[in-house]
Design an enzyme around this catalytic site. Structure first.
Site, PDB file in Angstrom:
ATOM      1  N   GLU A   1      17.537  75.714  74.706  1.00  0.00           N
ATOM      2  CA  GLU A   1      17.247  77.053  74.201  1.00  0.00           C
ATOM      3  C   GLU A   1      17.080  78.051  75.346  1.00  0.00           C
ATOM      4  O   GLU A   1      16.177  78.874  75.337  1.00  0.00           O
ATOM      5  CB  GLU A   1      15.963  77.002  73.347  1.00  0.00           C
TER       6      GLU A   1
ATOM      7  N   GLU B   1      17.134  73.143  54.927  1.00  0.00           N
ATOM      8  CA  GLU B   1      17.881  73.259  56.196  1.00  0.00           C
ATOM      9  C   GLU B   1      19.379  73.495  55.926  1.00  0.00           C
ATOM     10  O   GLU B   1      20.041  74.216  56.674  1.00  0.00           O
ATOM     11  CB  GLU B   1      17.690  72.021  57.079  1.00  0.00           C
TER      12      GLU B   1
ATOM     13  N   HIS C   1      12.514  80.197  60.289  1.00  0.00           N
ATOM     14  CA  HIS C   1      11.437  79.305  60.715  1.00  0.00           C
ATOM     15  C   HIS C   1      10.164  80.012  61.172  1.00  0.00           C
ATOM     16  O   HIS C   1       9.093  79.412  61.155  1.00  0.00           O
ATOM     17  CB  HIS C   1      11.932  78.346  61.807  1.00  0.00           C
TER      18      HIS C   1
ATOM     19  N   ARG D   1       7.340  58.103  81.856  1.00  0.00           N
ATOM     20  CA  ARG D   1       8.243  59.231  82.177  1.00  0.00           C
ATOM     21  C   ARG D   1       9.567  59.180  81.433  1.00  0.00           C
ATOM     22  O   ARG D   1      10.551  59.780  81.855  1.00  0.00           O
ATOM     23  CB  ARG D   1       8.515  59.319  83.679  1.00  0.00           C
TER      24      ARG D   1
ATOM     25  N   LYS E   1      14.786  67.826  70.055  1.00  0.00           N
ATOM     26  CA  LYS E   1      13.467  68.468  70.047  1.00  0.00           C
ATOM     27  C   LYS E   1      12.483  67.442  69.522  1.00  0.00           C
ATOM     28  O   LYS E   1      12.664  66.914  68.425  1.00  0.00           O
ATOM     29  CB  LYS E   1      13.463  69.692  69.135  1.00  0.00           C
TER      30      LYS E   1
ATOM     31  N   HIS F   1       8.234  70.823  54.955  1.00  0.00           N
ATOM     32  CA  HIS F   1       8.931  71.678  55.918  1.00  0.00           C
ATOM     33  C   HIS F   1      10.126  72.398  55.278  1.00  0.00           C
ATOM     34  O   HIS F   1      10.259  73.616  55.361  1.00  0.00           O
ATOM     35  CB  HIS F   1       9.386  70.860  57.119  1.00  0.00           C
TER      36      HIS F   1
ATOM     37  N   HIS G   1       7.098  78.179  59.408  1.00  0.00           N
ATOM     38  CA  HIS G   1       5.983  77.484  60.067  1.00  0.00           C
ATOM     39  C   HIS G   1       4.643  78.051  59.594  1.00  0.00           C
ATOM     40  O   HIS G   1       3.678  77.315  59.389  1.00  0.00           O
ATOM     41  CB  HIS G   1       6.111  77.591  61.591  1.00  0.00           C
TER      42      HIS G   1
ATOM     43  N   ARG H   1      20.697  78.614  70.851  1.00  0.00           N
ATOM     44  CA  ARG H   1      20.018  77.620  70.013  1.00  0.00           C
ATOM     45  C   ARG H   1      18.973  78.251  69.089  1.00  0.00           C
ATOM     46  O   ARG H   1      18.618  77.678  68.064  1.00  0.00           O
ATOM     47  CB  ARG H   1      19.389  76.540  70.915  1.00  0.00           C
TER      48      ARG H   1
ATOM     49  N   LYS I   1      25.290  71.997  64.220  1.00  0.00           N
ATOM     50  CA  LYS I   1      24.151  71.791  65.117  1.00  0.00           C
ATOM     51  C   LYS I   1      24.578  71.237  66.473  1.00  0.00           C
ATOM     52  O   LYS I   1      24.154  71.728  67.519  1.00  0.00           O
ATOM     53  CB  LYS I   1      23.103  70.869  64.479  1.00  0.00           C
TER      54      LYS I   1
ATOM     55  N   ASN J   1      16.664  78.593  64.365  1.00  0.00           N
ATOM     56  CA  ASN J   1      15.329  78.901  63.851  1.00  0.00           C
ATOM     57  C   ASN J   1      15.356  79.935  62.729  1.00  0.00           C
ATOM     58  O   ASN J   1      14.317  80.469  62.363  1.00  0.00           O
ATOM     59  CB  ASN J   1      14.418  79.411  64.983  1.00  0.00           C
TER      60      ASN J   1
END
Ligand code: NAD
Ligand code: ZN
Length: 362
Positions: free
Chosen positions: A236, A184, A248, A120, A142, A264, A252, A241, A226, A245
């Protein structure tokens, strides 16, 4: 040594940027009550920096284990997580143990995901070694893996306890990975203000021309943007946030459609250009403004693979992206530098047009 704090309600953490922040990581780990430590190291990083890593991690007081990982997008999967869990279990790791990721975004995402789910959640630390991971992926919590041909489909929000950036890792980074990191940074230039835009653009031009550059001038502004966003919208929820993206939704799909032959950041370069075109197609920016942005960034290399991708397939891939399960594709759109609109819907025709226009830049 530069220090940025990611301020969160609970679990705020520091980002340290220096020539040798690893010694600070070792001090931090030694000051915690840690039973055992798993150091997940990208195999390529081990190849170039093994003695430096060995020397530093020898300073750890707790028992530590090295786990080498082949960082590829196809390896960013649940099977690799299983292998890490198996290692943790067979070496009797407990809730007081810790994970350190030494590698790029792939290693960081998978290390973070296993740390967040093992018993956990156990603590983890990021030591990013690529430009992309230093300016972006090591911060923000993330974590995740790819699944069923979908990028980062399984994952969690789980913050590291600290991010330790050593720019000297970049000495061994291949040029293609440097360009990927540029993706980025290109994105970040649109996210804050005109001052940062000019500063990042100037630095990017130096990187592309392989001029002598001070990486700290690039890493710090991106991470300030960031961490500021993450502090306000960690998971988000309020939507802020989502501006991270930018490009993105396209990127993706490019990655998946190229069967991960595109990196990426290379996909993000194409994606940000597509977003600029789409912003104009939708009337958010004028044609003159668009031309200005495209002209500003004409020095950026766009990967040739993008030209061969089929628009229709890209569109289908976007439809199955995790953020579009309602059947509608949402985009992050630019109104101006620092003025970003999220959750914008667009007609298929405009989406395909934007991809076609980006391809003409290749
Ligand atoms: P990566 O981790 O694959 O690293 C790129 C390549 O460089 C690999 O071959 C790696 O072995 C090699 N490498 C790493 N460090 C090196 C070094 N110092 N010297 C020589 N070679 C080195 O890729 P990346 O670009 O760092 O990260 C991309 C991943 O990050 C993607 O999976 C993307 O989805 C993810 N990402 C996550 C976030 C987030 O917020 N979690 C944000 C952006 C991107
Ligand atoms: Zn990204």
């Amino acid at each position: 040594m530069k220090k940025i704090i990611v301020k969160l309600k609970e679990n705020s953490y520091p980002i340290l940027i220096s020539e040798n922040s690893l010694s600070s990581l070792i001090n931090k780990l030694n000051s915690q009550e840690i039973s055992k430590c798993l150091i997940i190291i990208d195999r390529n990083v081990e190849k170039y920096h093994s003695s430096y890593l060995r020397k530093n991690f020898a300073g750890l007081n707790c028992k530590s284990y090295k786990y080498l990982f082949n960082a590829t997008e196809l390896n960013k999967n649940l099977k690799q997580c299983y292998n890490i869990f198996k290692f943790l279990s067979s070496h009797y790791f407990d809730r007081n143990s810790s994970i350190v990721s030494v590698g790029g975004g792939i290693t960081g995402d998978i290390a973070g995901f296993t740390a967040s789910t093992f018993m956990r959640g156990i603590s983890y630390y990021q030591v990013p070694t690529t430009l992309l991971s230093m300016v972006d992926s090591s911060v923000g919590g993330k974590t995740g893996v790819n699944f069923d041909n979908r990028k980062n489909f399984i994952g969690t929000f789980y913050q590291p306890k600290g991010v330790f950036i050593n720019s000297m890792f970049l000495d061994s980074l291949p040029q293609r990975e440097v360009v990927s990191g540029i993706g980025e940074i290109f994105k970040y230039s649109f996210l804050s203000d005109y001052k940062n835009y000019s500063r990042l653009k100037k630095n990017l031009e130096s990187i592309m021309n392989k001029k002598e550059i001070n990486y700290k001038d690039i890493i710090e502004p991106c991470l300030k943007i960031k961490s500021n966003i993450v502090s306000q919208d960690e998971k988000e929820i309020i939507g802020l946030r989502k501006i991270l993206n930018l490009g993105h939704t396209f990127a993706h799909a490019f990655e998946v459609q190229s069967n991960y032959k595109l990196k990426h950041g290379e996909a993000v370069i194409g994606g940000v250009f597509c977003s600029l075109f789409l912003s104009e197609e939708l009337g958010y920016i004028s044609t003159d403004k668009l031309r200005e942005f495209i002209n500003d960034y004409k020095f950026i290399t766009i990967n040739k693979r993008l030209k061969n991708l089929d628009e229709e397939r890209i569109y289908q891939s976007m439809m199955s992206d995790k953020k579009n399960l309602s059947g509608k594709i949402k985009f992050v759109i630019l109104e101006d530098i620092g003025k970003i609109v999220v959750d914008v819907l667009a007609d298929k025709l405009l989406i395909l047009n934007s991809i076609k226009r980006m391809k003409k830049l290749v």
